[in-house]
Write a protein that holds these residues in place. Sequence first.
Motif, short mmCIF file in Angstrom:
data_model
loop_
_atom_site.label_atom_id
_atom_site.label_comp_id
_atom_site.label_asym_id
_atom_site.label_seq_id
_atom_site.Cartn_x
_atom_site.Cartn_y
_atom_site.Cartn_z
N ALA A 336 120.33 -4.26 52.60
CA ALA A 336 119.32 -4.65 51.61
C ALA A 336 119.74 -5.91 50.85
CB ALA A 336 119.09 -3.49 50.63
N LEU A 337 121.02 -5.99 50.47
CA LEU A 337 121.49 -7.17 49.76
C LEU A 337 121.43 -8.42 50.65
CD1 LEU A 337 124.57 -5.81 47.76
CD2 LEU A 337 122.52 -6.86 46.81
N ALA A 338 121.75 -8.26 51.92
CA ALA A 338 121.72 -9.40 52.84
C ALA A 338 120.30 -9.93 53.02
CB ALA A 338 122.33 -9.01 54.18
N ILE A 339 119.35 -9.03 53.19
CA ILE A 339 117.96 -9.44 53.43
C ILE A 339 117.30 -9.94 52.15
CG2 ILE A 339 115.68 -8.61 54.12
CD1 ILE A 339 117.14 -6.60 55.97
N CYS A 340 117.59 -9.29 51.05
CA CYS A 340 116.90 -9.58 49.79
C CYS A 340 117.70 -10.47 48.85
CB CYS A 340 116.55 -8.28 49.07
SG CYS A 340 115.51 -7.16 50.02
N ALA A 341 118.79 -11.07 49.33
CA ALA A 341 119.63 -11.90 48.47
C ALA A 341 118.84 -12.99 47.74
CB ALA A 341 120.78 -12.51 49.28
N PRO A 342 117.95 -13.75 48.41
CA PRO A 342 117.19 -14.77 47.68
C PRO A 342 116.35 -14.19 46.54
CG PRO A 342 117.02 -15.13 50.05
CD PRO A 342 117.66 -13.79 49.85
N ALA A 343 115.78 -13.02 46.77
CA ALA A 343 114.95 -12.38 45.75
C ALA A 343 115.79 -11.97 44.54
CB ALA A 343 114.24 -11.17 46.32
N PHE A 344 116.93 -11.30 44.80
CA PHE A 344 117.77 -10.83 43.70
C PHE A 344 118.35 -12.00 42.90
CE2 PHE A 344 118.40 -6.91 46.44
CZ PHE A 344 117.64 -6.10 45.62
N VAL A 345 118.85 -13.01 43.60
CA VAL A 345 119.47 -14.15 42.92
C VAL A 345 118.44 -14.89 42.07
CG1 VAL A 345 120.57 -16.38 43.26
CG2 VAL A 345 121.34 -14.41 44.58
N THR A 346 117.27 -15.15 42.65
CA THR A 346 116.23 -15.89 41.91
C THR A 346 115.76 -15.11 40.69
OG1 THR A 346 115.47 -16.95 43.95
CG2 THR A 346 113.96 -16.97 42.08
N ALA A 347 115.50 -13.83 40.88
CA ALA A 347 114.96 -13.02 39.79
C ALA A 347 115.98 -12.80 38.67
CB ALA A 347 114.47 -11.68 40.32
N PHE A 348 117.22 -12.59 39.03
CA PHE A 348 118.21 -12.23 38.03
C PHE A 348 118.91 -13.43 37.38
CE2 PHE A 348 118.60 -8.02 40.37
CZ PHE A 348 117.99 -7.29 39.36
N PHE A 349 119.15 -14.49 38.15
CA PHE A 349 120.05 -15.53 37.66
C PHE A 349 119.38 -16.88 37.38
CE2 PHE A 349 122.80 -12.54 39.88
CZ PHE A 349 123.82 -12.37 38.96
N VAL A 350 118.37 -17.24 38.15
CA VAL A 350 117.78 -18.57 37.98
C VAL A 350 117.04 -18.67 36.65
CG1 VAL A 350 116.08 -20.21 38.87
CG2 VAL A 350 117.61 -19.02 40.46
N GLY A 351 117.38 -19.68 35.88
CA GLY A 351 116.78 -19.88 34.56
C GLY A 351 117.77 -20.55 33.64
N GLY A 352 117.32 -21.21 32.58
CA GLY A 352 118.23 -21.90 31.68
C GLY A 352 118.98 -22.99 32.40
N LYS A 353 120.30 -22.96 32.32
CA LYS A 353 121.14 -23.97 32.97
C LYS A 353 121.41 -23.66 34.44
CE LYS A 353 123.52 -26.12 29.12
NZ LYS A 353 124.80 -26.73 28.69
N PHE A 354 120.93 -22.53 34.93
CA PHE A 354 121.16 -22.14 36.32
C PHE A 354 119.93 -22.53 37.14
CE2 PHE A 354 121.96 -19.32 39.93
CZ PHE A 354 123.34 -19.38 40.04
N THR A 355 120.10 -23.50 38.06
CA THR A 355 118.97 -24.10 38.76
C THR A 355 118.62 -23.37 40.05
OG1 THR A 355 120.36 -25.61 40.06
CG2 THR A 355 119.69 -26.34 37.85
N LEU A 356 117.45 -23.72 40.62
CA LEU A 356 117.04 -23.17 41.92
C LEU A 356 118.01 -23.56 43.02
CD1 LEU A 356 113.16 -23.66 41.84
CD2 LEU A 356 114.37 -21.48 42.11
N ALA A 357 118.56 -24.77 42.94
CA ALA A 357 119.53 -25.21 43.93
C ALA A 357 120.79 -24.35 43.86
CB ALA A 357 119.88 -26.68 43.72
N ASP A 358 121.23 -24.04 42.64
CA ASP A 358 122.37 -23.12 42.48
C ASP A 358 122.05 -21.76 43.10
OD1 ASP A 358 123.80 -25.04 41.02
OD2 ASP A 358 123.00 -24.35 39.11
#
Length: 532
Positions: A336-358
Amino acid sequence: MSSLVKNVGTIGGLTLISRIFGFARDMLLARVLGAGLAADAFQLAFTLPNTFRRLFAEGAFSVAFVPMYSRALHGSEAEGGGEAAAAKFADDVLAVFLWVLLVFSAVAMIAMPGIVWLLARDFQAVPGKFELAVFLSRMTFPYLALISLVAMLSGLLNARSRFAPGALAPVLLNIVLISGITAGWWLRGDSGDDRIVAVALAISVSLAGVAQLAYLWWSVRRAGLKLHMRLPKFTPQVKKLGMLILPATFGAGIYQISQFVDTFFATSLPQGSLTLLKLADRLNQMPLGIVGIALGTAILPMLARHIHSGDNAEAQRLQTNAFEMATLLTLPAAAALAICAPAFVTAFFVGGKFTLADGAIMANIVVALVAGLPAYVIVKILNPGFFAREDMRTPVWTALASLIINIAINLYVVERYGIVGLAGATAVSASINCLLLYAVLHRRGWFHFTAKLAGKVARQIVAVAAMSALLWWMMPMLAPYYGGGVIDRIWSLAALVVAGGAVFFAAAFLVGALDKDLVAMLTRRRAKKAAP
């Protein structure tokens, strides 16, 4: 099996709470600091005491101390055991252990510029980064001594099947660190100086160690145990413990030692790589901490008792049950983590100083790391098979072989594939270590993979395949919502988790991957809890 399920449930449930707080901490940290100079410096400063903690305090010390203390506690008075003998052993260990920790911490803090240079010499290429890393590392390193004492107190309680205080202590760490991030963000204000946040965080690390030690000391006293400070004396039992700790430091900690190797290579890559690796590892640590630490902590004292009493059949049964529980939980988690990694990372971490490229880079790191997730957890089950028999040498040799392979792979892949290649090398080395440990256990007749267990794992893989197919289909459909507003992020991830979990457990039930006795046991436990 009921005792194992109960203990794993207690430890795993409380560890889950800790991981949730830790996850909140890293989400906040990513938004406040991003993946820049101050973030990298703090990650290195936090890596030093934290990795030593996992390697020594929760690794080598625990696996050596708990069986010896348990043997003293449960042995007959004629054999030199009992409450008095266990209390004397604990007091003798504390007297020596405390001074060793103080001296080691003092020497490390004095030598910190050299330590940071060994791990992150490329930090010198960025003005002020190396100096900040040294300063922060000196502020965080006292945490090692504090948490090592916490590990000893947890060991006393674990040997008495009191697992809750030790599992709950990390929650205090994350609460204090969240407070540190918040305070740093407030103090930074509009200045934009991220170093203020990093310093506040470093201070909060050591304060968290004080809070954890106070809580465990109170828990030990509440359990009716008393520790006495004495002058250090190297008794035969203390000497024996020291001889067991040295090889166990290496044998129990291939994953932790690999963290130092990964840190060395990551600091040679573009700025922010170390931060992205550590944040990606947080996702990997969620199931690893909940399942791996819970199983490893619960199985060691139980396994030591069976082996000490000569009940090899029970020892085999215990490890088989632990292995089945580990794969039942980690195989679907890894997929699940392997398949959904983009979803989890974007939803949980992207924002503020953390960019989409990161986020895009971090998602690829997560995929590489979780390839070794089942191996990381299974190692936690196989190692106690040696430690409970006081065989610390064999894990040393398997860990050494795996570490050499890890370094060799890194030398090839880091230049070509960057931080993602480095994460993949860690997964490969952990898998090799797992295979080597099992091969030795099997050869010595201490544990063998039965046909029944193989059938269970094969059925689990079928259920994982069904879940994976569904998640693969759902991911692109929900892609527009992972980076949306808070509500969109919550419901899109919830849809993935609920749908994936439902399909996995339904398929597992249909193909017979779930142990019916285990399900009945868990159902009875829930019913008892619900009863007035």
